[in-house]
Design a protein around this motif. Structure first.
Motif, PDB file in Angstrom:
ATOM      1  N   LEU A  17       3.895  -3.921  18.193  1.00  0.00           N
ATOM      2  CA  LEU A  17       3.666  -3.283  16.904  1.00  0.00           C
ATOM      3  C   LEU A  17       4.485  -3.074  15.946  1.00  0.00           C
ATOM      4  O   LEU A  17       4.383  -3.352  14.778  1.00  0.00           O
ATOM      5  N   ALA A  18       5.631  -2.543  16.358  1.00  0.00           N
ATOM      6  CA  ALA A  18       6.645  -2.357  15.247  1.00  0.00           C
ATOM      7  C   ALA A  18       7.368  -3.845  14.491  1.00  0.00           C
ATOM      8  O   ALA A  18       7.217  -3.955  13.435  1.00  0.00           O
ATOM      9  N   LYS A  19       7.177  -4.927  15.261  1.00  0.00           N
ATOM     10  CA  LYS A  19       7.741  -6.121  14.962  1.00  0.00           C
ATOM     11  C   LYS A  19       6.500  -6.602  14.182  1.00  0.00           C
ATOM     12  O   LYS A  19       6.616  -7.298  13.003  1.00  0.00           O
ATOM     13  N   LYS A  20       5.179  -6.288  14.367  1.00  0.00           N
ATOM     14  CA  LYS A  20       4.002  -6.795  13.490  1.00  0.00           C
ATOM     15  C   LYS A  20       4.098  -5.937  12.228  1.00  0.00           C
ATOM     16  O   LYS A  20       3.743  -6.522  11.360  1.00  0.00           O
ATOM     17  N   LEU A  21       4.605  -4.502  12.332  1.00  0.00           N
ATOM     18  CA  LEU A  21       4.463  -3.836  11.071  1.00  0.00           C
ATOM     19  C   LEU A  21       5.574  -4.320  10.239  1.00  0.00           C
ATOM     20  O   LEU A  21       5.347  -4.492   8.963  1.00  0.00           O
ATOM     21  N   ILE A  22       6.701  -5.022  10.519  1.00  0.00           N
ATOM     22  CA  ILE A  22       7.639  -5.589   9.926  1.00  0.00           C
ATOM     23  C   ILE A  22       7.347  -6.620   9.080  1.00  0.00           C
ATOM     24  O   ILE A  22       7.464  -6.728   7.935  1.00  0.00           O
ATOM     25  N   GLN A  23       6.562  -7.548   9.625  1.00  0.00           N
ATOM     26  CA  GLN A  23       6.101  -8.887   9.345  1.00  0.00           C
ATOM     27  C   GLN A  23       5.096  -8.254   8.277  1.00  0.00           C
ATOM     28  O   GLN A  23       4.999  -9.061   7.019  1.00  0.00           O
ATOM     29  N   SER A  24       3.984  -7.332   8.161  1.00  0.00           N
ATOM     30  CA  SER A  24       3.142  -6.822   7.546  1.00  0.00           C
ATOM     31  C   SER A  24       3.983  -6.206   6.124  1.00  0.00           C
ATOM     32  O   SER A  24       3.230  -6.613   4.824  1.00  0.00           O
ATOM     33  N   ILE A  25       5.124  -5.610   6.338  1.00  0.00           N
ATOM     34  CA  ILE A  25       5.727  -5.013   5.201  1.00  0.00           C
ATOM     35  C   ILE A  25       6.214  -5.949   4.161  1.00  0.00           C
ATOM     36  O   ILE A  25       6.201  -5.966   3.202  1.00  0.00           O
ATOM     37  N   ARG A  26       6.649  -7.207   5.133  1.00  0.00           N
ATOM     38  CA  ARG A  26       7.389  -8.057   4.318  1.00  0.00           C
ATOM     39  C   ARG A  26       6.346  -8.937   3.226  1.00  0.00           C
ATOM     40  O   ARG A  26       6.716  -9.140   2.147  1.00  0.00           O
ATOM     41  N   GLU A  27       5.324  -9.170   4.028  1.00  0.00           N
ATOM     42  CA  GLU A  27       4.012  -9.743   3.095  1.00  0.00           C
ATOM     43  C   GLU A  27       3.682  -8.789   1.830  1.00  0.00           C
ATOM     44  O   GLU A  27       3.428  -9.519   0.886  1.00  0.00           O
ATOM     45  N   TYR A  28       3.406  -7.613   2.323  1.00  0.00           N
ATOM     46  CA  TYR A  28       3.070  -6.609   1.319  1.00  0.00           C
ATOM     47  C   TYR A  28       4.246  -6.497   0.153  1.00  0.00           C
ATOM     48  O   TYR A  28       3.982  -6.628  -1.003  1.00  0.00           O
ATOM     49  N   ALA A  29       5.445  -6.317   0.551  1.00  0.00           N
ATOM     50  CA  ALA A  29       6.624  -6.401  -0.511  1.00  0.00           C
ATOM     51  C   ALA A  29       6.571  -7.470  -1.645  1.00  0.00           C
ATOM     52  O   ALA A  29       6.726  -7.319  -2.773  1.00  0.00           O
ATOM     53  N   HIS A  30       6.083  -8.560  -1.197  1.00  0.00           N
ATOM     54  CA  HIS A  30       6.167  -9.808  -1.999  1.00  0.00           C
ATOM     55  C   HIS A  30       4.782 -10.112  -2.569  1.00  0.00           C
ATOM     56  O   HIS A  30       4.643 -11.186  -3.193  1.00  0.00           O
ATOM     57  N   SER A  31       3.621  -9.189  -2.505  1.00  0.00           N
ATOM     58  CA  SER A  31       2.451  -9.415  -2.942  1.00  0.00           C
ATOM     59  C   SER A  31       2.172  -8.686  -4.292  1.00  0.00           C
ATOM     60  O   SER A  31       1.055  -8.891  -4.914  1.00  0.00           O
ATOM     61  N   GLY A  32       2.953  -8.127  -4.913  1.00  0.00           N
ATOM     62  CA  GLY A  32       2.774  -7.485  -6.052  1.00  0.00           C
ATOM     63  C   GLY A  32       4.083  -6.839  -6.727  1.00  0.00           C
ATOM     64  O   GLY A  32       5.255  -6.886  -6.255  1.00  0.00           O
ATOM     65  N   LYS A  33       3.950  -6.107  -7.699  1.00  0.00           N
ATOM     66  CA  LYS A  33       4.994  -5.472  -8.655  1.00  0.00           C
ATOM     67  C   LYS A  33       4.986  -4.216  -9.009  1.00  0.00           C
ATOM     68  O   LYS A  33       5.604  -3.789  -9.887  1.00  0.00           O
ATOM     69  N   THR A  34       4.248  -3.328  -8.323  1.00  0.00           N
ATOM     70  CA  THR A  34       4.049  -1.969  -8.651  1.00  0.00           C
ATOM     71  C   THR A  34       5.083  -1.362  -8.226  1.00  0.00           C
ATOM     72  O   THR A  34       5.956  -2.036  -7.318  1.00  0.00           O
ATOM     73  N   ILE A  35       5.450  -0.067  -8.267  1.00  0.00           N
ATOM     74  CA  ILE A  35       6.524   0.676  -8.042  1.00  0.00           C
ATOM     75  C   ILE A  35       6.542   0.897  -6.598  1.00  0.00           C
ATOM     76  O   ILE A  35       7.950   0.445  -5.970  1.00  0.00           O
ATOM     77  N   ASN A  36       5.414   0.702  -5.626  1.00  0.00           N
ATOM     78  CA  ASN A  36       5.205   0.919  -4.266  1.00  0.00           C
ATOM     79  C   ASN A  36       5.726  -0.382  -3.734  1.00  0.00           C
ATOM     80  O   ASN A  36       6.868  -0.583  -2.744  1.00  0.00           O
ATOM     81  N   HIS A  37       5.488  -1.810  -4.278  1.00  0.00           N
ATOM     82  CA  HIS A  37       6.041  -2.939  -3.908  1.00  0.00           C
ATOM     83  C   HIS A  37       7.555  -3.015  -3.943  1.00  0.00           C
ATOM     84  O   HIS A  37       8.160  -3.528  -2.947  1.00  0.00           O
ATOM     85  N   ILE A  38       7.954  -2.569  -5.119  1.00  0.00           N
ATOM     86  CA  ILE A  38       9.494  -2.751  -5.487  1.00  0.00           C
ATOM     87  C   ILE A  38      10.297  -1.676  -4.552  1.00  0.00           C
ATOM     88  O   ILE A  38      11.377  -2.332  -3.762  1.00  0.00           O
ATOM     89  N   VAL A  39       9.865  -0.401  -4.298  1.00  0.00           N
ATOM     90  CA  VAL A  39      10.562   0.392  -3.389  1.00  0.00           C
ATOM     91  C   VAL A  39      10.612  -0.199  -1.870  1.00  0.00           C
ATOM     92  O   VAL A  39      11.421  -0.079  -1.063  1.00  0.00           O
ATOM     93  N   THR A  40       9.374  -0.566  -1.607  1.00  0.00           N
ATOM     94  CA  THR A  40       9.173  -1.130  -0.106  1.00  0.00           C
ATOM     95  C   THR A  40      10.098  -2.129   0.045  1.00  0.00           C
ATOM     96  O   THR A  40      10.984  -2.268   1.124  1.00  0.00           O
ATOM     97  N   GLU A  41      10.256  -3.201  -0.741  1.00  0.00           N
ATOM     98  CA  GLU A  41      11.244  -4.572  -0.743  1.00  0.00           C
ATOM     99  C   GLU A  41      12.648  -3.844  -0.772  1.00  0.00           C
ATOM    100  O   GLU A  41      13.407  -4.425   0.141  1.00  0.00           O
ATOM    101  N   GLU A  42      13.114  -3.059  -1.438  1.00  0.00           N
ATOM    102  CA  GLU A  42      14.384  -2.517  -1.754  1.00  0.00           C
ATOM    103  C   GLU A  42      14.973  -1.357  -0.839  1.00  0.00           C
ATOM    104  O   GLU A  42      16.272  -1.327  -0.661  1.00  0.00           O
ATOM    105  N   VAL A  43      14.198  -0.711  -0.411  1.00  0.00           N
ATOM    106  CA  VAL A  43      14.526   0.559   0.381  1.00  0.00           C
ATOM    107  C   VAL A  43      13.786   0.595   1.652  1.00  0.00           C
ATOM    108  O   VAL A  43      14.207   0.973   2.837  1.00  0.00           O
ATOM    109  N   GLY A  44      12.308   0.641   1.653  1.00  0.00           N
ATOM    110  CA  GLY A  44      11.607   0.847   2.652  1.00  0.00           C
ATOM    111  C   GLY A  44      11.888  -0.146   3.889  1.00  0.00           C
ATOM    112  O   GLY A  44      12.069   0.244   5.100  1.00  0.00           O
ATOM    113  N   LEU A  45      11.873  -1.391   3.401  1.00  0.00           N
ATOM    114  CA  LEU A  45      11.868  -2.468   4.570  1.00  0.00           C
ATOM    115  C   LEU A  45      13.276  -2.589   4.889  1.00  0.00           C
ATOM    116  O   LEU A  45      13.196  -2.565   6.376  1.00  0.00           O
TER     117      LEU A  45
END
Length: 456
Positions: A337-365
């Motif tokens: 499940l953790a690996k599935k979550l990582i893949q889902s986060i990666r896809e989400y991070a590249h799906s938009g440019k809101t503050i949450n997308h940016i923070v997810t990509e640069e810090v959260g991921l």
């Protein structure tokens, strides 16, 4: 309809003929500002008096955007649709509508700017103050949690003609604490409580001051003294979490588990409570105490249902903690499940440019990848992933006390990797920041001894 504005207790005018609707709306605003009770019943009552009264729809939309921590898009759309049908609005009301729409579209900075614009002209708009300070909190802008209150403070007073001053003080106290002025935060929070003791947010702000500056026994005493004033509020699970932290730092693990099992565990019905539960159990793991498979299982079962929501990077990080914990049952399934979550986060991070997308990509991921490595016992990898972003963790939002779990994990990764010099350096930082933390002092002594042994 006739444009016969009604006035709220703060003196602001609203486009409605119903004074009853305005009073119910204001009760909802106060409930939100104080964290005393759910504001939505008051808003529903206001709309019964006048279905075309715009501001209850806007506030309800704001509440639904964070309902249980996860946006309720359909409910927000209903609120926006309702306000779109009304045209005879004041400038202030139309700006509230505009801000809600921006917030719903993911333009958090735009929403903040619009609500701040309202406050430049109407600094006694308690609704605008509350949502602005809340958004600064969610994006980790501690300076503006403080300063957005400082900007409106001169317009408020303790006179009977200006009700709500205690709520401004409560929010200001929290902003002062998060921006580092604990002495002033203590004084301001106590001023608020002197006006009204039923202020969970002021009690909460004072609890944060204790967490940063006082021995844990004082924190326990503070939480218990004020418990009658917060136990029935929407903050009750989170306040119990704070009480558990004080018990944990006192070394009273039995009290931690008693509070967790007796109060927190039966109330894990939204993402906020689940995050508090994960954070607490993970901290127990970091100090060498396994809370047991059953406690973890109760959390991971609920969190697996929201794995793909990505409402906030902060939530994703805690979901990862639960999935990567070594003490959880069915570890192999959890890691999948953790690996599935990582893949889902990666896809989400590249799906938009809101503050949450940016923070997810640069810090959260990177942090989620580090926690996964930690769960796989790849401690060198976990440490190498955490060190470059640990100074950016404020971008995840929330409070210093809540983000402390990241610092503890970095230290534990260094210890498990036998990188004792790094661990000692990190603990030295924490020891200076929080000199009264017993667990930090104990870890420091242990690691210092390991470093000395390495010299021999």
């Amino acid at each position: 309809r006739k444009n016969m504005p009604a006035r709220c207790p703060c003196g602001l005018l609203y486009t409605t003929e119903s004074e009853e609707a305005v009073l119910e709306f204001y009760k909802g605003v106060v409930a939100l500002a104080a964290y005393s009770t759910d504001p939505c019943p008051f808003l529903d009552k206001a709309l019964e008096f006048d279905p075309r009264f715009v501001l209850p729809h806007v506030l309800k939309g704001c509440c639904k955007l964070t309902a249980g921590g996860l946006p309720s898009d359909e409910e927000v759309k209903k609120c926006i649709a309702a306000v779109s049908e009304v045209s005879d609005l004041t400038w202030r009301e139309s700006k509230h509508v505009e801000a809600l729409k921006k917030r719903f579209e993911g333009d958090t900075y735009g929403a903040i700017s619009t609500w701040e614009e309202i406050l430049l002209h109407y600094p006694t708009d308690l609704f605008a103050v509350r949502v602005v300070s809340g958004l600064h909190f969610l994006i980790g802008d501690s300076t503006n949690i403080r300063d957005c209150l400082a900007r409106v403070l001169p317009a408020w007073s303790e006179t009977p003609t200006q009700p709500g001053y205690e709520h401004i003080l409560s929010m200001y106290a929290f902003g002062l604490e998060e921006s580092g002025d604990r002495a002033k935060a203590d004084e301001v929070a106590r001023r608020a409580l002197a006006i009204n003791p039923d202020l969970p947010w002021a009690i909460h702000a004072l609890g944060h001051v204790y967490e940063e500056t006082r021995p844990p026994a004082d924190g326990v005493e503070h939480m218990m003294k004020w418990k009658p004033h917060w136990i029935n509020s929407p903050l009750s699970v989170h306040m119990t979490w704070h009480l558990c932290l004080f018990h944990l730092d006192s070394g009273d693990l039995a009290a931690v588990l008693e509070e967790y099992d007796g109060y927190m565990k039966p109330r894990m019905d939204d993402i906020f409570a689940l995050v508090d539960g994960v954070s607490l159990l993970w901290r127990l793991e970091c100090v060498g105490f396994s809370p047991g498979e059953d406690r973890w299982a109760a959390l991971t079962q609920n969190l697996s249902d929201v794995l793909d929501r990505h409402a906030m990077a902060w939530f994703d990080l805690h979901i990862m903690m639960a999935f990567s914990c070594k003490s959880a049952a069915d570890q192999a399934a959890r890691l999948l499940l953790a690996k599935k979550l990582i893949q889902s986060i990666r896809e989400y991070a590249h799906s938009g440019k809101t503050i949450n997308h940016i923070v997810t990509e640069e810090v959260g991921l990177p942090l989620c990848e580090a926690f996964l490595a930690f769960g796989n016992e790849e401690y060198d990898k976990a440490l190498s992933l955490m060190m470059p972003v640990r100074r950016q963790n404020s971008r995840l939002g929330w409070s210093i006390a809540q983000r402390h779990v990241i610092a503890l994990t970095v230290v534990q990764a260094a210890i498990n990797a036998r990188n004792y010099r790094t661990a000692l350096a990190l603990l030295s930082e924490l020891k200076e920041l929080k000199p009264n933390h017993r667990t930090t002092a104990q870890m420091f002594s242990t690691v210092k001894e390991l470093c000395e042994q390495g010299k021999k």
